[in-house]
Design a protein around this motif. Sequence first.
Motif, PDB file in Angstrom:
ATOM      1  N   TRP A  88       0.809  -1.226   0.000  1.00 29.89           N
ATOM      2  CA  TRP A  88       0.000   0.000   0.000  1.00 29.89           C
ATOM      3  C   TRP A  88       0.835   1.266   0.000  1.00 29.89           C
ATOM      4  O   TRP A  88       0.466   2.260  -0.642  1.00 29.89           O
ATOM      5  CB  TRP A  88      -0.953  -0.013   1.197  1.00 29.89           C
ATOM      6  CG  TRP A  88      -0.252   0.110   2.537  1.00 29.89           C
ATOM      7  CD1 TRP A  88       0.195  -0.891   3.321  1.00 29.89           C
ATOM      8  CD2 TRP A  88       0.077   1.337   3.214  1.00 29.89           C
ATOM      9  NE1 TRP A  88       0.792  -0.397   4.456  1.00 29.89           N
ATOM     10  CE2 TRP A  88       0.722   0.973   4.421  1.00 29.89           C
ATOM     11  CE3 TRP A  88      -0.114   2.681   2.931  1.00 29.89           C
ATOM     12  CZ2 TRP A  88       1.186   1.918   5.329  1.00 29.89           C
ATOM     13  CZ3 TRP A  88       0.355   3.639   3.846  1.00 29.89           C
ATOM     14  CH2 TRP A  88       0.989   3.248   5.028  1.00 29.89           C
ATOM     15  N   PHE A  89       1.951   1.275   0.755  1.00 31.85           N
ATOM     16  CA  PHE A  89       2.765   2.491   0.836  1.00 31.85           C
ATOM     17  C   PHE A  89       3.595   2.695  -0.431  1.00 31.85           C
ATOM     18  O   PHE A  89       4.176   3.771  -0.621  1.00 31.85           O
ATOM     19  CB  PHE A  89       3.670   2.442   2.059  1.00 31.85           C
ATOM     20  CG  PHE A  89       4.608   1.278   2.114  1.00 31.85           C
ATOM     21  CD1 PHE A  89       5.848   1.334   1.502  1.00 31.85           C
ATOM     22  CD2 PHE A  89       4.249   0.112   2.766  1.00 31.85           C
ATOM     23  CE1 PHE A  89       6.720   0.264   1.542  1.00 31.85           C
ATOM     24  CE2 PHE A  89       5.118  -0.974   2.823  1.00 31.85           C
ATOM     25  CZ  PHE A  89       6.351  -0.899   2.206  1.00 31.85           C
ATOM     26  N   GLU A  90       3.656   1.653  -1.310  1.00 28.15           N
ATOM     27  CA  GLU A  90       4.372   1.802  -2.570  1.00 28.15           C
ATOM     28  C   GLU A  90       3.503   2.467  -3.622  1.00 28.15           C
ATOM     29  O   GLU A  90       3.978   3.334  -4.380  1.00 28.15           O
ATOM     30  CB  GLU A  90       4.849   0.429  -3.065  1.00 28.15           C
ATOM     31  CG  GLU A  90       5.906  -0.216  -2.178  1.00 28.15           C
ATOM     32  CD  GLU A  90       6.310  -1.592  -2.668  1.00 28.15           C
ATOM     33  OE1 GLU A  90       7.416  -2.051  -2.344  1.00 28.15           O
ATOM     34  OE2 GLU A  90       5.495  -2.229  -3.385  1.00 28.15           O
ATOM     35  N   TYR A  91       2.243   2.066  -3.702  1.00 26.52           N
ATOM     36  CA  TYR A  91       1.388   2.672  -4.731  1.00 26.52           C
ATOM     37  C   TYR A  91       0.621   3.897  -4.232  1.00 26.52           C
ATOM     38  O   TYR A  91      -0.028   4.588  -5.018  1.00 26.52           O
ATOM     39  CB  TYR A  91       0.414   1.658  -5.330  1.00 26.52           C
ATOM     40  CG  TYR A  91      -0.538   0.979  -4.361  1.00 26.52           C
ATOM     41  CD1 TYR A  91      -1.616   1.661  -3.804  1.00 26.52           C
ATOM     42  CD2 TYR A  91      -0.382  -0.372  -4.046  1.00 26.52           C
ATOM     43  CE1 TYR A  91      -2.493   1.027  -2.943  1.00 26.52           C
ATOM     44  CE2 TYR A  91      -1.259  -1.008  -3.184  1.00 26.52           C
ATOM     45  CZ  TYR A  91      -2.320  -0.301  -2.632  1.00 26.52           C
ATOM     46  OH  TYR A  91      -3.194  -0.928  -1.782  1.00 26.52           O
ATOM     47  N   ALA A  92       0.690   4.205  -2.914  1.00 26.11           N
ATOM     48  CA  ALA A  92       0.001   5.404  -2.404  1.00 26.11           C
ATOM     49  C   ALA A  92       0.502   6.683  -3.066  1.00 26.11           C
ATOM     50  O   ALA A  92      -0.305   7.568  -3.407  1.00 26.11           O
ATOM     51  CB  ALA A  92       0.159   5.473  -0.883  1.00 26.11           C
ATOM     52  N   PRO A  93       1.842   6.865  -3.295  1.00 25.51           N
ATOM     53  CA  PRO A  93       2.289   8.100  -3.954  1.00 25.51           C
ATOM     54  C   PRO A  93       1.762   8.274  -5.374  1.00 25.51           C
ATOM     55  O   PRO A  93       1.768   9.399  -5.896  1.00 25.51           O
ATOM     56  CB  PRO A  93       3.825   7.953  -3.953  1.00 25.51           C
ATOM     57  CG  PRO A  93       4.124   7.014  -2.833  1.00 25.51           C
ATOM     58  CD  PRO A  93       2.978   6.054  -2.833  1.00 25.51           C
ATOM     59  N   LEU A  94       1.310   7.198  -6.005  1.00 28.69           N
ATOM     60  CA  LEU A  94       0.763   7.321  -7.360  1.00 28.69           C
ATOM     61  C   LEU A  94      -0.498   8.174  -7.366  1.00 28.69           C
ATOM     62  O   LEU A  94      -0.808   8.832  -8.370  1.00 28.69           O
ATOM     63  CB  LEU A  94       0.469   5.936  -7.932  1.00 28.69           C
ATOM     64  CG  LEU A  94       1.669   4.987  -8.088  1.00 28.69           C
ATOM     65  CD1 LEU A  94       1.204   3.654  -8.658  1.00 28.69           C
ATOM     66  CD2 LEU A  94       2.736   5.610  -8.981  1.00 28.69           C
ATOM     67  N   ILE A  95      -1.226   8.163  -6.253  1.00 29.13           N
ATOM     68  CA  ILE A  95      -2.453   8.964  -6.173  1.00 29.13           C
ATOM     69  C   ILE A  95      -2.112  10.448  -6.247  1.00 29.13           C
ATOM     70  O   ILE A  95      -2.741  11.218  -6.986  1.00 29.13           O
ATOM     71  CB  ILE A  95      -3.210   8.645  -4.876  1.00 29.13           C
ATOM     72  CG1 ILE A  95      -3.557   7.148  -4.814  1.00 29.13           C
ATOM     73  CG2 ILE A  95      -4.474   9.487  -4.746  1.00 29.13           C
ATOM     74  CD1 ILE A  95      -4.170   6.715  -3.504  1.00 29.13           C
ATOM     75  N   SER A  96      -1.082  10.863  -5.506  1.00 35.66           N
ATOM     76  CA  SER A  96      -0.670  12.270  -5.542  1.00 35.66           C
ATOM     77  C   SER A  96      -0.179  12.667  -6.925  1.00 35.66           C
ATOM     78  O   SER A  96      -0.418  13.801  -7.384  1.00 35.66           O
ATOM     79  CB  SER A  96       0.430  12.516  -4.500  1.00 35.66           C
ATOM     80  OG  SER A  96      -0.026  12.214  -3.203  1.00 35.66           O
TER      81      SER A  96
END
Length: 435
Positions: A88-96
């Motif tokens: 989850w913490f790897e793809y979370a920055p993709l949202i930003s």
Amino acid sequence: MLSLTATTLKSSLFTQSKTHGFSNTRPVYPKPFTTITAALIPASNRQAPPQQQLYQPFRPPPSPIPPKFRSLDTAGRIEVLADRLGLWFEYAPLISSLYTEGFIPPSIEELTGLSGVEQNRLIVGSQVRDSLVQSGAKPELIAAFDTGGAELLYEIRLLNTTQRIAAAEYIVDHDFDTKGAQDLARAIKDYPHRRGDVGWEDFDYNLPGDCLSFMLYRKSREYRSPSEIRTTLLEQALETAVTEKAKKAVTRELHGESEEERAKEEEIKIIRVPVVRLRFGEVAGASSVVVLPVCKAEEGEEKLLEAPMEFESGGEFGVVEAEKDWSRWVVLPGWEPVVAVRKGGVAVSFSDDREVLPWNGKEEAIMVVIDREKKTVEADNGYYYLVVAEGGMKLDRGSVLKEKGVNESLGMVVLVVRPPRDEDDDWQINDEDWD
């Protein structure tokens, strides 16, 4: 490049003068003339001074996107989010990164199935996780949130770095769910604002368990006793309390006070020594003041007896005159107990109230006003007296002194004064104890 050279020209001139009829010719040497010529040196032959680079090119901050996702285009990033590829913490920055490209939460939800709330939790949770990594938290603590940790870390977002680490460790050790993490974060954040509440000083703010215990302890007081809800909350508070002081406070609330504690409280209730806290500017705003000589408790009986017994103010300006010189004085408002001391009044300073007062101290200095005219010890009046002790002087109750066979003291305690401070402090003996 322009080069300058100088050439000096000299001329020899003669003048004639007549002296006693003879002609005398002598040379006159005027100041030399200087001519300046310029020559152009090719640019290839000159040496340029070393140039300092003043302009620093812009270097963008490192991308929060993991390296394996940086090469993806927009469609690829949306696919990763939609299929939840990775932790989850790897793809979370993709949202930003999609936000910066103009996407809005509803459009991302439509494409990936992540609601706006979930998007926010992932972004904030990853930021909290990054702060734990940067602050040097243990790797095993960080790894504990690799799976489903966004919701837990999101709840401690309002805490500072130190509190986040302590709260994260407590969450992992006690296997808290989202609701437990939320309650813990609220307890830590709310604790400083509850200063002055009953039992506040019995809990340690630096321990998450004590903060959570205090929140449960405080909630229990909102219910009548006995009550099932109240008992349940106190049992939970006792289970989460860490320090012995906190456990005793909760136990006292749960099971009632012991006979020894009840007897001590009854003893304190009949103490006839008023305790007041001096306020900033109170002396300046007082309609009348009292000036007293000051002695230090560690200076002992000899110094106390040397203090002036008689001093009074007089004249149009209220000048204070004492029977002897003294180096240390204190000015107090014209409180009734102090004004009543006509002769022999003195203020004794103690560095730590915990070693002086019979009730819970504040770990601060105090000043005790003594009436040296009232030395006779009485057992049943609830007053305290100043007596000689090892290393200086101390206060003792009249009944205790009587039991020891002490009939005379250095003086009776009239008033205990605490220093001013910024925080409000409503801990003070009631007005009826002035009698």
